[in-house]
Design an enzyme around this catalytic site. Structure first.
Site, PDB file in Angstrom:
ATOM      1  N   ALA A  65       0.864  -1.170   0.000  1.00  0.00           N
ATOM      2  CA  ALA A  65       0.000   0.000   0.000  1.00  0.00           C
ATOM      3  C   ALA A  65       0.904   1.223   0.000  1.00  0.00           C
ATOM      4  CB  ALA A  65      -0.861  -0.014   1.255  1.00  0.00           C
ATOM      5  N   GLY A 108       0.547  -4.951   0.693  1.00  0.00           N
ATOM      6  CA  GLY A 108      -0.610  -4.987  -0.200  1.00  0.00           C
ATOM      7  C   GLY A 108      -0.285  -5.575  -1.565  1.00  0.00           C
ATOM      8  N   GLU A 111      -0.545  -9.203  -1.075  1.00  0.00           N
ATOM      9  CA  GLU A 111      -1.973  -9.501  -0.919  1.00  0.00           C
ATOM     10  C   GLU A 111      -2.702  -9.462  -2.260  1.00  0.00           C
ATOM     11  OE1 GLU A 111      -2.185  -6.455   2.242  1.00  0.00           O
ATOM     12  OE2 GLU A 111      -3.231  -7.973   3.414  1.00  0.00           O
ATOM     13  N   GLU A 131       4.236  -5.442   7.157  1.00  0.00           N
ATOM     14  CA  GLU A 131       3.481  -4.372   7.809  1.00  0.00           C
ATOM     15  C   GLU A 131       3.909  -4.155   9.260  1.00  0.00           C
ATOM     16  OE1 GLU A 131       2.215  -6.558   5.685  1.00  0.00           O
ATOM     17  OE2 GLU A 131       0.665  -5.613   4.445  1.00  0.00           O
TER      18      GLU A 131
HETATM   19  C1  HXC Z   1       5.045   4.435  -0.952  1.00  0.00           C
HETATM   20  C2  HXC Z   1       7.018   3.511  -1.706  1.00  0.00           C
HETATM   21  C3  HXC Z   1       6.645   2.248  -1.204  1.00  0.00           C
HETATM   22  C4  HXC Z   1       5.376   2.138  -0.550  1.00  0.00           C
HETATM   23  C5  HXC Z   1       8.588   2.070  -2.103  1.00  0.00           C
HETATM   24  N1  HXC Z   1       8.217   3.354  -2.256  1.00  0.00           N
HETATM   25  N2  HXC Z   1       7.646   1.371  -1.466  1.00  0.00           N
HETATM   26  N3  HXC Z   1       6.217   4.588  -1.579  1.00  0.00           N
HETATM   27  N4  HXC Z   1       4.629   3.244  -0.446  1.00  0.00           N
HETATM   28  N5  HXC Z   1       4.911   0.968  -0.077  1.00  0.00           N
HETATM   29  C6  HXC Z   1       8.958   4.429  -2.898  1.00  0.00           C
HETATM   30  C7  HXC Z   1      10.129   4.909  -2.030  1.00  0.00           C
HETATM   31  O1  HXC Z   1       9.686   5.828  -1.059  1.00  0.00           O
HETATM   32  C8  HXC Z   1      11.023   5.543  -3.069  1.00  0.00           C
HETATM   33  O2  HXC Z   1      10.529   6.802  -3.406  1.00  0.00           O
HETATM   34  C9  HXC Z   1      10.820   4.645  -4.297  1.00  0.00           C
HETATM   35  O3  HXC Z   1       9.579   3.977  -4.085  1.00  0.00           O
HETATM   36  C10 HXC Z   1      11.894   3.608  -4.436  1.00  0.00           C
HETATM   37  O4  HXC Z   1      11.989   2.885  -3.215  1.00  0.00           O
HETATM   38  P1  HXC Z   1      13.372   2.655  -2.431  1.00  0.00           P
HETATM   39  O5  HXC Z   1      13.029   2.354  -1.029  1.00  0.00           O
HETATM   40  O6  HXC Z   1      14.310   3.795  -2.671  1.00  0.00           O
HETATM   41  O7  HXC Z   1      13.938   1.365  -3.195  1.00  0.00           O
HETATM   42  P2  HXC Z   1      14.904   0.251  -2.596  1.00  0.00           P
HETATM   43  O8  HXC Z   1      15.988   0.859  -1.754  1.00  0.00           O
HETATM   44  O9  HXC Z   1      15.292  -0.585  -3.766  1.00  0.00           O
HETATM   45  O10 HXC Z   1      13.995  -0.612  -1.601  1.00  0.00           O
HETATM   46  C11 HXC Z   1      12.903  -1.363  -2.126  1.00  0.00           C
HETATM   47  C12 HXC Z   1      11.955  -1.812  -0.953  1.00  0.00           C
HETATM   48  C13 HXC Z   1      11.568  -0.595  -0.112  1.00  0.00           C
HETATM   49  C14 HXC Z   1      12.709  -2.855  -0.087  1.00  0.00           C
HETATM   50  C15 HXC Z   1      10.762  -2.497  -1.585  1.00  0.00           C
HETATM   51  O11 HXC Z   1      11.087   0.434  -0.983  1.00  0.00           O
HETATM   52  C16 HXC Z   1      10.506  -0.872   0.916  1.00  0.00           C
HETATM   53  O12 HXC Z   1      10.789  -1.457   1.972  1.00  0.00           O
HETATM   54  N6  HXC Z   1       9.273  -0.424   0.646  1.00  0.00           N
HETATM   55  C17 HXC Z   1       8.181  -0.549   1.583  1.00  0.00           C
HETATM   56  C18 HXC Z   1       7.683  -1.960   1.658  1.00  0.00           C
HETATM   57  C19 HXC Z   1       6.529  -2.111   2.667  1.00  0.00           C
HETATM   58  O13 HXC Z   1       6.739  -1.845   3.860  1.00  0.00           O
HETATM   59  N7  HXC Z   1       5.353  -2.469   2.203  1.00  0.00           N
HETATM   60  C20 HXC Z   1       4.185  -2.615   3.053  1.00  0.00           C
HETATM   61  C21 HXC Z   1       3.423  -1.328   2.995  1.00  0.00           C
HETATM   62  S1  HXC Z   1       2.043  -1.346   4.112  1.00  0.00           S
HETATM   63  P3  HXC Z   1      11.444   8.142  -3.277  1.00  0.00           P
HETATM   64  O14 HXC Z   1      10.504   9.245  -3.681  1.00  0.00           O
HETATM   65  O15 HXC Z   1      11.925   8.202  -1.884  1.00  0.00           O
HETATM   66  O16 HXC Z   1      12.548   7.898  -4.260  1.00  0.00           O
HETATM   67  C22 HXC Z   1       0.876  -2.240   3.359  1.00  0.00           C
HETATM   68  C23 HXC Z   1      -0.412  -2.397   4.146  1.00  0.00           C
HETATM   69  C24 HXC Z   1      -1.447  -3.168   3.360  1.00  0.00           C
HETATM   70  O17 HXC Z   1       1.038  -2.714   2.294  1.00  0.00           O
HETATM   71  C25 HXC Z   1      -2.739  -3.129   4.079  1.00  0.00           C
HETATM   72  C26 HXC Z   1      -3.495  -1.892   3.811  1.00  0.00           C
HETATM   73  C27 HXC Z   1      -4.792  -1.811   4.551  1.00  0.00           C
END
Ligand code: HXC
Length: 257
Positions: A65, A108, A111, A131
């Protein structure tokens, strides 16, 4: 109709939907979820489409998400907006949907892949429900569907630690149907999608309905449900054509009716 967060390509009876927010690793913001539902509504209504492939980029199927969209929400907003209930509509789709996952399928994004009918993964695919590292929990069915897919021990461990699972482990755990080298993922997925789309759509939808019933019912009720659906398939033109073609030693010409 054009979309800002998706690409749509139609190849005969197969629709290829590509998540396209590369700057955010295809994070699922409300616009993307809305557009995905719009495109799926359209594809489900189109009798020319027999199978849908959902994919992302080589680096990310979807990294979850959109954390930036969610970070400042408070309870009444997130409760009333409930846009992840919209995401959950993908699980109720009736036509076959294959997820072709390369790179990250996190939160997400994982999911979303779990809501598809099966997953083909590239060898660089990484699945996770991280998460907990954000102080939250899965909210689009992850705790339920991952547990059903790979069992309690691995699902609990993944959700509590937030660790990522690589493609090989995902395949042996039963999360992924098959793995391919990343440069062949799309080609192999489309090959399977064309094979499915060339069969009877009615039979495919009935199979999907029966298999999805597994999660909702007992074995005896599930078997009874399957038998009723099996009886009803004899009302279709495709059953007549499929069996006649076998007897005549020719290829069937399904009309999907
Ligand atoms: C918003 C995101 C994002 C996310 C990555 N980006 N994931 N933006 N939401 N989930 C953005 C980063 O901020 C960054 O933007 C760009 O994408 C590239 O990401 P990087 O982190 O620089 O890349 P990298 O170093 O290669 O790392 C990749 C990654 C990491 C390991 C996937 O991005 C990461 O950990 N992302 C979050 C993963 C996560 O926690 N997902 C769960 C989300 S909660 P900028 O502008 O800074 O360059 C969820 C809840 C679901 O899903 C339920 C809902 C009700």
């Amino acid at each position: 109709m054009s979309y800002e967060t998706l690409l749509l390509e139609i190849q005969e009876r197969v629709a290829l939907v590509t998540l396209n927010r590369p700057q955010a690793l295809n994070a699922l913001n409300s616009q993307l979820v809305g557009e995905l539902n719009q495109v799926l509504d359209r594809l489900e209504a189109d009798p020319q489409i027999g199978c849908i492939v959902l994919t992302g980029s080589a680096k990310a199927f979807a990294a979850g998400a959109d954390i930036k969209e969610l970070a400042d929400k408070c309870f009444p907003q997130i409760y009333h907006d409930d846009h992840f209930a919209q995401a959950d509509r993908i699980a109720a789709r009736r036509k076959p949907i294959i997820a072709a996952v390369a790179g990250y399928a996190l939160g997400g994004g994982c999911e979303l892949a779990l809501m598809c009918d099966f997953i083909y993964a590239a060898d660089n695919a990484r699945f996770g429900l991280p998460e907990i590292t954000l102080g939250v929990l899965p909210g689009i069915g992850g705790t339920q569907r991952l547990t059903r897919a790979i069992g309690r021990a691995k699902a609990m461990e993944m959700c509590l630690t937030g660790r990522m699972m690589e493609a090989a482990e995902a395949e042996s755990a039963g999360l992924v149907a098959r793995i391919f080298p990343r440069d062949r993922l799309l080609e192999e997925t489309l090959k399977a999608a064309h094979a499915i789309a060339g069969k009877s759509l009615t039979a495919a939808m009935m199979i999907k309905e029966c298999i999805n019933r597994v999660d909702e019912t007992s074995l005896s009720e599930g078997v009874r449900f399957e038998r009723r659906v099996f009886h009803s398939v004899f009302a279709t033109a495709d059953q007549k054509e499929g069996m006649a073609a076998f007897i005549d030693k020719r290829a069937p010409r399904f009309t999907h009716r």
